[in-house]
Design a protein around this motif. Structure first.
Motif, PDB file in Angstrom:
ATOM      1  N   SER A 119       0.830  -1.384   0.187  1.00  0.00           N
ATOM      2  CA  SER A 119       0.277  -0.492  -0.235  1.00  0.00           C
ATOM      3  C   SER A 119       1.202   1.441  -0.006  1.00  0.00           C
ATOM      4  CB  SER A 119      -1.135   0.287   0.958  1.00  0.00           C
ATOM      5  OG  SER A 119      -0.211   0.373   2.333  1.00  0.00           O
ATOM      6  N   GLY A 120      -0.237   2.290  -0.197  1.00  0.00           N
ATOM      7  CA  GLY A 120       1.013   3.587  -0.137  1.00  0.00           C
ATOM      8  C   GLY A 120       1.305   3.974   1.493  1.00  0.00           C
ATOM      9  N   THR A 121       0.663   3.114   2.097  1.00  0.00           N
ATOM     10  CA  THR A 121       0.561   3.965   3.239  1.00  0.00           C
ATOM     11  C   THR A 121       2.394   3.056   3.842  1.00  0.00           C
ATOM     12  OG1 THR A 121      -1.657   4.086   4.470  1.00  0.00           O
ATOM     13  CG2 THR A 121       0.362   3.599   5.604  1.00  0.00           C
ATOM     14  N   GLU A 122       2.799   2.237   3.415  1.00  0.00           N
ATOM     15  CA  GLU A 122       3.702   1.295   4.003  1.00  0.00           C
ATOM     16  C   GLU A 122       4.900   1.635   2.947  1.00  0.00           C
ATOM     17  OE1 GLU A 122       3.543  -2.783   4.213  1.00  0.00           O
ATOM     18  OE2 GLU A 122       2.231  -2.442   2.653  1.00  0.00           O
ATOM     19  N   ASN A 146      -1.927  17.681   2.348  1.00  0.00           N
ATOM     20  CA  ASN A 146      -0.823  16.865   2.487  1.00  0.00           C
ATOM     21  C   ASN A 146      -0.388  15.497   2.907  1.00  0.00           C
ATOM     22  OD1 ASN A 146       2.439  17.663   0.421  1.00  0.00           O
ATOM     23  ND2 ASN A 146       0.213  18.141  -0.025  1.00  0.00           N
ATOM     24  N   TYR A 147      -1.308  14.292   1.936  1.00  0.00           N
ATOM     25  CA  TYR A 147      -1.581  12.633   2.836  1.00  0.00           C
ATOM     26  C   TYR A 147      -0.772  11.926   2.474  1.00  0.00           C
ATOM     27  CZ  TYR A 147      -4.374   8.682   3.913  1.00  0.00           C
ATOM     28  OH  TYR A 147      -4.539   7.185   4.492  1.00  0.00           O
ATOM     29  N   HIS A 148       0.283  11.370   3.127  1.00  0.00           N
ATOM     30  CA  HIS A 148       0.973   9.917   3.336  1.00  0.00           C
ATOM     31  C   HIS A 148       0.303   8.942   3.128  1.00  0.00           C
ATOM     32  CE1 HIS A 148       2.768  13.553   1.123  1.00  0.00           C
ATOM     33  NE2 HIS A 148       2.990  14.161   2.769  1.00  0.00           N
ATOM     34  N   CYS A 213      -2.866  16.469  -3.978  1.00  0.00           N
ATOM     35  CA  CYS A 213      -4.278  15.954  -4.643  1.00  0.00           C
ATOM     36  C   CYS A 213      -4.648  15.170  -3.361  1.00  0.00           C
ATOM     37  CB  CYS A 213      -3.578  14.540  -5.516  1.00  0.00           C
ATOM     38  SG  CYS A 213      -5.206  14.251  -6.637  1.00  0.00           S
ATOM     39  N   ASN A 214      -4.267  14.865  -2.681  1.00  0.00           N
ATOM     40  CA  ASN A 214      -5.202  14.939  -1.065  1.00  0.00           C
ATOM     41  C   ASN A 214      -5.855  15.916  -1.030  1.00  0.00           C
ATOM     42  OD1 ASN A 214      -5.486  11.545  -1.420  1.00  0.00           O
ATOM     43  ND2 ASN A 214      -3.914  12.230  -1.647  1.00  0.00           N
ATOM     44  N   MET A 215      -6.030  17.675  -0.741  1.00  0.00           N
ATOM     45  CA  MET A 215      -7.369  18.259  -0.419  1.00  0.00           C
ATOM     46  C   MET A 215      -7.939  18.869  -1.633  1.00  0.00           C
ATOM     47  SD  MET A 215      -3.494  20.846   0.440  1.00  0.00           S
ATOM     48  CE  MET A 215      -1.895  21.164  -0.201  1.00  0.00           C
ATOM     49  N   PHE A 241       9.278  12.541  -2.772  1.00  0.00           N
ATOM     50  CA  PHE A 241       8.973  12.951  -3.720  1.00  0.00           C
ATOM     51  C   PHE A 241       7.150  11.618  -3.939  1.00  0.00           C
ATOM     52  CE2 PHE A 241       9.745  16.116  -7.445  1.00  0.00           C
ATOM     53  CZ  PHE A 241       9.987  17.258  -5.838  1.00  0.00           C
ATOM     54  N   ASP A 242       6.322  11.586  -2.724  1.00  0.00           N
ATOM     55  CA  ASP A 242       5.006  10.758  -2.260  1.00  0.00           C
ATOM     56  C   ASP A 242       4.623  11.077  -3.953  1.00  0.00           C
ATOM     57  OD1 ASP A 242       3.185   9.319  -2.025  1.00  0.00           O
ATOM     58  OD2 ASP A 242       2.499  10.601  -0.781  1.00  0.00           O
ATOM     59  N   GLU A 243       4.490  10.286  -4.866  1.00  0.00           N
ATOM     60  CA  GLU A 243       3.952  10.139  -6.396  1.00  0.00           C
ATOM     61  C   GLU A 243       3.126   8.990  -6.456  1.00  0.00           C
ATOM     62  OE1 GLU A 243       4.760  11.776  -9.527  1.00  0.00           O
ATOM     63  OE2 GLU A 243       7.179  12.357  -8.800  1.00  0.00           O
ATOM     64  N   GLY A 269       2.043   4.175  -5.393  1.00  0.00           N
ATOM     65  CA  GLY A 269       1.421   3.122  -5.432  1.00  0.00           C
ATOM     66  C   GLY A 269       0.091   3.302  -6.398  1.00  0.00           C
ATOM     67  N   LYS A 270      -1.013   3.157  -6.183  1.00  0.00           N
ATOM     68  CA  LYS A 270      -2.331   3.567  -7.226  1.00  0.00           C
ATOM     69  C   LYS A 270      -2.703   2.358  -8.123  1.00  0.00           C
ATOM     70  CE  LYS A 270      -4.507   7.107  -4.682  1.00  0.00           C
ATOM     71  NZ  LYS A 270      -3.968   7.217  -3.177  1.00  0.00           N
ATOM     72  N   ILE A 271      -1.390   3.379  -9.195  1.00  0.00           N
ATOM     73  CA  ILE A 271      -1.582   3.004 -10.352  1.00  0.00           C
ATOM     74  C   ILE A 271      -0.262   1.786 -11.544  1.00  0.00           C
ATOM     75  CG2 ILE A 271      -1.011   3.562 -12.968  1.00  0.00           C
ATOM     76  CD1 ILE A 271      -2.008   6.067 -12.287  1.00  0.00           C
TER      77      ILE A 271
HETATM   78  C1  LIG Z   1      -3.180   6.993  -1.760  1.00  0.00           C
HETATM   79  C2  LIG Z   1      -1.780   7.663  -1.437  1.00  0.00           C
HETATM   80  C3  LIG Z   1      -1.332   7.298  -0.076  1.00  0.00           C
HETATM   81  C4  LIG Z   1      -1.362   5.942   0.580  1.00  0.00           C
HETATM   82  O1  LIG Z   1      -2.149   5.163  -0.299  1.00  0.00           O
HETATM   83  P1  LIG Z   1      -2.687   4.104   0.518  1.00  0.00           P
HETATM   84  O2  LIG Z   1      -2.236   2.563  -0.742  1.00  0.00           O
HETATM   85  O3  LIG Z   1      -3.496   4.342   0.237  1.00  0.00           O
HETATM   86  O4  LIG Z   1      -2.020   3.428   1.546  1.00  0.00           O
HETATM   87  C5  LIG Z   1      -0.142   8.058   0.005  1.00  0.00           C
HETATM   88  N1  LIG Z   1       0.245   9.362  -0.341  1.00  0.00           N
HETATM   89  C6  LIG Z   1      -0.455   9.525  -1.735  1.00  0.00           C
HETATM   90  C7  LIG Z   1      -0.442  10.516  -1.814  1.00  0.00           C
HETATM   91  C8  LIG Z   1      -1.868   9.431  -1.676  1.00  0.00           C
HETATM   92  O5  LIG Z   1      -2.242   9.579  -2.871  1.00  0.00           O
END
Ligand SMILES: *Cc1c(COP(=O)(O)O)cnc(C)c1O
Length: 436
Positions: A119-122, A146-148, A213-215, A241-243, A269-271
């Motif tokens: 996951s992105g969190t990890e 910013n959300y990480h 992108c998280n605000m 850079f949290d991409e 992450g994600k994609i």
């Molecule tokens: C979604 C996201 C995360 C967290 O990823 P998860 O897979 O939901 O844990 C971290 N950073 C950014 C920039 C995100 O958009």
């Protein structure tokens, strides 16, 4: 188009709430802040979701940006199915991990060495641990809004679902856990310089969403993004850079390619998991060498580098690497955004956009004023003056027209390869009808 009453979804939500807190496994899904209840999905294809009440709905959330190729891309699904038949996890290496790692590195030269997680969190959590292990420093700098992900020390002034909580932190996180996290305003180059002038030599890492992108989508000024590179270099701090959301989204090589800035470490992450749980963190070879088994920084995962996720990721990245993919997506998005700008002009709505992601911020009228506050949205404070009630009405109006936009102003909307000009025209028409 119009949709049926969501009778089965309502019942499913009732039942879910009896066993899952709030009925959901991630808070924003509950649609609480937009004053409604979730639709439960039966299946999805391309730009469309089908809920269990058999409503066919155009999706603009796309699993929070995961599906840049659209839902259930035939080749991606086939690659995953083939992988499942070979066994879905071994806890022993597979060649697929190396293949995807090489493809990710091709896109992101900043990731000379990288490791997969679930996951992105990890990914962000691990990148920060590595940065601390490498520098021998503790202090982490992040930006407001910013959300990480949801690791304890990152839940300070975070965006995404947390942006709706008044005290932007979370209960259950001891003060001591966030003692080493400093929070600065986004897009404020001066504040950044001031902070580093005083504490620069204590900073292990500065982590940033290079396009927030998280605000909601908030684009950095060129000057600000450059400054993050300059100050970290000057003080020997690691620039991360949290991409997770922008990687493979804003360009094949993410925001760092789009803006021409090379961080020391990157998370994606994600994609990259093609719809399966996969993310990655990586960076300069000398930094990543601190990771176990080579170095003293521990990090591990039972399902990390999962072969099904790797197969879906490889096929996804292969399609994204085809010449012209991002140019076509950009052109389609340009066209959509130009028309959207005309629709919302003078209506008290700020449109923020980068590439194929965008957010509409609904302004409110200041007390006693006839006019909307029309100033641009450049940081977390600006996003917080948005009118939640107005947005909630817009969300519900769109849903009644068969369109699922991201259920908060503090999230992005995502255009995929499968959002055809016809679909986008219907969306534009619906937005025009839904904004008042
Ligand atoms: C979604 C996201 C995360 C967290 O990823 P998860 O897979 O939901 O844990 C971290 N950073 C950014 C920039 C995100 O958009």
């Amino acid at each position: 188009m119009g949709i049926n009453e969501r009778i089965l979804s309502a019942a499913a939500f009732e039942q879910a709430q009896r066993v899952i807190p709030g009925g959901v496994n991630s808070p924003v899904r509950a649609l609480k802040s937009v004053g409604t209840t979730p639709l439960f999905v039966k299946e999805a294809k391309g730009a469309y979701l089908t809920d269990i009440d058999d409503n066919r709905i155009i999706d603009f959330c796309m699993s929070w940006g995961v599906f840049i190729l659209g839902h259930n891309n035939e080749r991606v699904s086939q690659a995953a199915i083939d992988a499942v038949w070979r066994g879905s996890s071994y806890g022993i290496p597979t060649v697929s991990e190396t293949i995807l790692a090489e493809k990710v590195r091709q896109a992101f030269p900043s990731m000379e060495r990288l490791r997969f997680v679930n996951s992105g969190t990890e990914a962000t959590m691990s990148a920060i641990r590595v940065a601390r292990g490498f520098t021998g420093r503790n202090l982490l700098v992040k930006f407001e809004g910013n959300y990480h992900g949801h690791a304890d020390h990152l839940l300070v002034s975070a965006g995404s679902g947390v942006a709706n909580i008044t005290n932007a932190s979370s209960a259950g996180v001891p003060d001591g856990f966030v003692r080493y996290t400093a929070v600065l305003p986004y897009n404020d180059t001066e504040a950044l310089h001031c902070f580093f002038a005083e504490h620069g030599h204590e900073v292990a890492a500065l982590i940033i969403e290079p396009v927030a992108c998280n605000m909601g989508v908030v684009v950095p000024t060129e000057d600000f993004l450059k400054a993050t590179r300059e100050v970290t270099e000057q003080y020997g701090a690691i620039l991360i850079f949290d991409e997770v959301i922008t990687g493979f989204r804003l360009a094949f090589g993410g925001a760092q390619q789009r803006f021409g800035i090379m961080p020391d470490m990157t998370t994606v992450g994600k994609i990259v998991g093609g719809g399966f749980p996969a993310a990655a963190f990586g960076g300069r070879e000398d930094i990543m060498r601190v990771l176990a088994p080579e170095g003293p920084v521990y990090q591990a995962g039972t399902l990390s580098g999962n072969p099904v996720a790797m197969a879906a990721g490889i096929e996804t990245v292969r399609q994204l690497s085809q010449p012209g993919f991002y140019e076509a997506l950009e052109r389609k998005s340009d066209d959509f955004i130009t028309k959207l700008e005309q629709i919302i002009a003078g209506r008290g709505i700020q449109l923020n956009r980068c590439g194929s992601m965008f957010t509409l911020f609904f302004s409110s009228k200041a007390d006693g004023s006839e006019h909307f506050n029309d100033s641009p949205v450049r940081n977390f404070k600006d996003t917080q003056r948005s009118d939640q009630q107005r947005f909630a009405r817009y969300f519900r109006n769109m849903l009644s027209r068969g369109i699922y936009v991201s259920p908060s102003q503090f999230e992005g909307n995502f255009i995929s390869e499968t959002h055809t000009p016809e679909i986008l025209d219907y969306v534009l028409k619906s937005i025009a009808e839904s904004i008042d």
